[in-house]
Scaffold this motif. Structure first.
Motif, PDB file in Angstrom:
ATOM      1  N   ALA A   1      48.173 -56.065  -4.931  1.00 12.15           N
ATOM      2  CA  ALA A   1      47.313 -55.589  -4.487  1.00 12.15           C
ATOM      3  C   ALA A   1      46.957 -54.164  -3.945  1.00 12.15           C
ATOM      4  N   CYS A   2      47.958 -54.938  -2.835  1.00 17.80           N
ATOM      5  CA  CYS A   2      47.781 -53.086  -1.981  1.00 17.80           C
ATOM      6  C   CYS A   2      49.756 -52.324  -1.558  1.00 17.80           C
ATOM      7  N   GLY A   3      50.639 -53.019  -2.953  1.00 13.66           N
ATOM      8  CA  GLY A   3      51.994 -53.198  -2.822  1.00 13.66           C
ATOM      9  C   GLY A   3      52.900 -53.018  -1.767  1.00 13.66           C
ATOM     10  N   ARG A   4      52.734 -54.118  -0.910  1.00 15.83           N
ATOM     11  CA  ARG A   4      53.464 -54.221   0.606  1.00 15.83           C
ATOM     12  C   ARG A   4      54.271 -55.112  -0.957  1.00 15.83           C
ATOM     13  N   SER A   5      55.778 -54.719   0.163  1.00 13.03           N
ATOM     14  CA  SER A   5      56.821 -56.137  -0.357  1.00 13.03           C
ATOM     15  C   SER A   5      57.137 -56.822   0.576  1.00 13.03           C
ATOM     16  N   ASP A   6      57.261 -58.122   0.448  1.00 10.93           N
ATOM     17  CA  ASP A   6      57.558 -58.589   1.534  1.00 10.93           C
ATOM     18  C   ASP A   6      58.084 -60.243   1.266  1.00 10.93           C
ATOM     19  N   GLU A   7      58.704 -60.961   2.059  1.00  9.12           N
ATOM     20  CA  GLU A   7      59.885 -61.575   1.517  1.00  9.12           C
ATOM     21  C   GLU A   7      59.497 -63.518   2.114  1.00  9.12           C
ATOM     22  N   TRP A   8      59.557 -64.275   0.801  1.00  7.53           N
ATOM     23  CA  TRP A   8      58.603 -65.251   0.715  1.00  7.53           C
ATOM     24  C   TRP A   8      60.194 -66.297   0.543  1.00  7.53           C
ATOM     25  N   PRO A   9      60.029 -67.519   1.024  1.00  7.84           N
ATOM     26  CA  PRO A   9      61.282 -68.248   0.340  1.00  7.84           C
ATOM     27  C   PRO A   9      60.983 -68.760  -0.956  1.00  7.84           C
ATOM     28  N   GLN A  10      62.217 -68.493  -1.813  1.00  9.05           N
ATOM     29  CA  GLN A  10      62.558 -68.804  -3.252  1.00  9.05           C
ATOM     30  C   GLN A  10      61.683 -70.150  -4.195  1.00  9.05           C
ATOM     31  N   PRO A  11      61.472 -70.252  -4.611  1.00 13.83           N
ATOM     32  CA  PRO A  11      60.882 -71.096  -5.117  1.00 13.83           C
ATOM     33  C   PRO A  11      61.594 -72.322  -5.920  1.00 13.83           C
ATOM     34  N   GLU A  12      61.542 -73.395  -5.152  1.00 15.86           N
ATOM     35  CA  GLU A  12      61.940 -74.620  -5.196  1.00 15.86           C
ATOM     36  C   GLU A  12      61.548 -75.847  -6.045  1.00 15.86           C
ATOM     37  N   PHE A  13      61.900 -77.168  -6.252  1.00 13.76           N
ATOM     38  CA  PHE A  13      61.073 -78.239  -5.953  1.00 13.76           C
ATOM     39  C   PHE A  13      62.262 -79.191  -6.414  1.00 13.76           C
ATOM     40  N   GLY A  14      61.931 -80.558  -5.401  1.00 11.89           N
ATOM     41  CA  GLY A  14      62.954 -81.540  -5.618  1.00 11.89           C
ATOM     42  C   GLY A  14      62.373 -82.691  -7.018  1.00 11.89           C
ATOM     43  N   CYS A  15      63.399 -82.583  -7.761  1.00 13.21           N
ATOM     44  CA  CYS A  15      63.328 -83.515  -8.595  1.00 13.21           C
ATOM     45  C   CYS A  15      63.409 -84.405  -8.322  1.00 13.21           C
ATOM     46  N   PRO A  16      62.736 -85.741  -8.793  1.00  9.27           N
ATOM     47  CA  PRO A  16      62.919 -87.214  -8.283  1.00  9.27           C
ATOM     48  C   PRO A  16      64.458 -88.082  -8.593  1.00  9.27           C
ATOM     49  N   CYS A  17      65.169 -87.526  -9.399  1.00  5.29           N
ATOM     50  CA  CYS A  17      66.761 -87.557  -9.377  1.00  5.29           C
ATOM     51  C   CYS A  17      67.543 -87.671  -8.117  1.00  5.29           C
ATOM     52  N   GLY A  18      66.977 -86.449  -7.231  1.00  8.95           N
ATOM     53  CA  GLY A  18      67.137 -86.798  -6.294  1.00  8.95           C
ATOM     54  C   GLY A  18      68.227 -85.024  -6.478  1.00  8.95           C
ATOM     55  N   THR A  19      68.040 -83.736  -7.486  1.00  5.73           N
ATOM     56  CA  THR A  19      68.759 -82.482  -7.311  1.00  5.73           C
ATOM     57  C   THR A  19      67.063 -81.396  -7.237  1.00  5.73           C
ATOM     58  N   THR A  20      67.772 -80.929  -5.999  1.00  4.47           N
ATOM     59  CA  THR A  20      66.817 -79.554  -5.377  1.00  4.47           C
ATOM     60  C   THR A  20      67.137 -78.591  -6.466  1.00  4.47           C
ATOM     61  N   VAL A  21      65.647 -77.505  -7.157  1.00  6.01           N
ATOM     62  CA  VAL A  21      66.674 -76.962  -8.129  1.00  6.01           C
ATOM     63  C   VAL A  21      65.027 -75.534  -7.788  1.00  6.01           C
ATOM     64  N   ARG A  22      66.136 -74.563  -8.073  1.00  8.78           N
ATOM     65  CA  ARG A  22      66.046 -73.606  -7.814  1.00  8.78           C
ATOM     66  C   ARG A  22      64.856 -72.625  -9.029  1.00  8.78           C
ATOM     67  N   VAL A  23      63.596 -71.641  -9.024  1.00  5.54           N
ATOM     68  CA  VAL A  23      63.331 -71.160 -10.325  1.00  5.54           C
ATOM     69  C   VAL A  23      63.603 -69.681  -9.991  1.00  5.54           C
ATOM     70  N   PRO A  24      64.551 -68.692 -11.307  1.00  2.33           N
ATOM     71  CA  PRO A  24      64.541 -67.651 -11.082  1.00  2.33           C
ATOM     72  C   PRO A  24      62.442 -67.243 -10.514  1.00  2.33           C
ATOM     73  N   THR A  25      62.761 -65.340  -9.997  1.00  2.00           N
ATOM     74  CA  THR A  25      61.883 -65.368 -10.117  1.00  2.00           C
ATOM     75  C   THR A  25      61.647 -63.705 -10.820  1.00  2.00           C
ATOM     76  N   ALA A  26      60.461 -63.242 -11.250  1.00  2.00           N
ATOM     77  CA  ALA A  26      60.580 -61.839 -10.924  1.00  2.00           C
ATOM     78  C   ALA A  26      59.730 -60.880 -10.691  1.00  2.00           C
ATOM     79  N   THR A  27      60.368 -59.419  -9.921  1.00  2.00           N
ATOM     80  CA  THR A  27      59.387 -59.055  -8.707  1.00  2.00           C
ATOM     81  C   THR A  27      58.504 -57.729  -9.795  1.00  2.00           C
ATOM     82  N   PRO A  28      57.132 -58.350  -9.685  1.00  2.00           N
ATOM     83  CA  PRO A  28      56.110 -57.574 -10.090  1.00  2.00           C
ATOM     84  C   PRO A  28      56.348 -56.051 -10.111  1.00  2.00           C
ATOM     85  N   PRO A  29      55.412 -55.061 -11.007  1.00  2.00           N
ATOM     86  CA  PRO A  29      55.681 -53.318 -10.402  1.00  2.00           C
ATOM     87  C   PRO A  29      54.631 -53.058  -9.263  1.00  2.00           C
ATOM     88  N   PRO A  30      54.642 -52.741  -8.249  1.00  2.00           N
ATOM     89  CA  PRO A  30      53.862 -51.731  -7.424  1.00  2.00           C
ATOM     90  C   PRO A  30      53.007 -51.111  -7.997  1.00  2.00           C
TER      91      PRO A  30
END
Length: 255
Positions: free
Chosen positions: A60-89
């Motif tokens: 919406a405004c083109g501002r770039s900020d840092e946010w936590p990497q997307p992750e989730f905790g699988c019921p098996c006990g593993t923490t998984v990180r999902v790769p992200t892509a940066t959209p164009p401003p």
């Protein structure tokens, strides 16, 4: 709410519906972390504070900020990180005024970080009457304790106190009829810490709960299930996720 995608755990190979979290930009518009098309989820084995954040630009405004990497905790006990892509401003836009207040009040809107594990709710459960949960962003080990204490108070455990230094007992948070352990390290919480926490709760006739940034080892998960000890995983927004039935039950019974 962001559209869900299917993510496969690299350890147990089970597939999960995952919706990337959405955060509020300073301009007031929601920013949904864009997932990389065809990206392969990876196991989080060694976490550092610097590598746990991703820069995303607001469409919406083109501002770039840092946010936590997307992750989730699988019921098996593993923490998984999902790769992200940066959209164009979005070009030719102006930034709106920055919100006032400290960092504890300008975090993600409650409910914006989608819980990655389906809740085992009982049929006919009445809606919760709690106020909306406002997480505390985690950037240090002490922040992790503060975030867990904040969540427990929100659940209804009032007068929860945070231990200043690492206690020998392993109990980082105390409240009336409550003991809790917070593991801010970058490795999965081991079996020994689960059993120590459970013994503390047993000796003090108190409810015990554990919070971890990096998830839990397999044997720790199994033992916690046997002991009915609630386990939570903290993401860097300070939003806990229940990872076993005991944690789901704790949330239900304190509603």
């Amino acid at each position: 709410m962001a559209e869900s995608v299917t993510v496969r755990c690299p350890d147990c190979r089970r597939e999960h519906a995952y919706a990337p979290p959405t955060y509020p930009c300073a301009c007031g518009q929601p920013v949904t972390l864009p997932l990389l098309a065809g990206g392969v989820p990876v196991r989080v084995e060694h976490r550092t504070w610097a590598s746990s954040w991703v820069a995303v630009r607001c469409r919406a405004c083109g501002r770039s900020d840092e946010w936590p990497q997307p992750e989730f905790g699988c019921p098996c006990g593993t923490t998984v990180r999902v790769p992200t892509a940066t959209p164009p401003p979005r070009p030719h836009t102006e930034l709106g005024p920055l919100p006032s207040g400290d960092g504890l009040e300008t975090g993600p809107e409650p409910g914006s970080a989608v819980r990655q594990r389906p809740a085992r709710t009982r049929p006919g459960r009445p809606p919760t009457r709690r106020p909306a949960f406002r997480p505390v962003t985690i950037r240090t080990a002490q922040d992790a304790k503060t975030a867990a204490a904040h969540y427990l108070r929100w659940l209804g455990f009032h007068d929860v106190r945070v231990a200043g230094n690492r206690p020998a007992s392993g109990v980082d948070l105390r409240g009336p009829a409550l003991v809790a352990h917070v593991d801010p390290t970058t490795t999965p919480t081991p079996l020994r810490e689960i059993e120590t926490l459970w013994l503390n709760g047993l000796n003090e006739s108190a409810t015990a709960a554990c919070f971890s940034l990096a998830g839990y080892s397999h044997d720790a998960r199994v033992r916690a299930d046997e002991l009915a000890l609630p386990l939570f995983v903290l993401d860097l927004t300070g939003t806990p996720q229940a990872v076993n039935d005991a944690a789901d039950e704790l949330i239900r019974t304190t509603a």
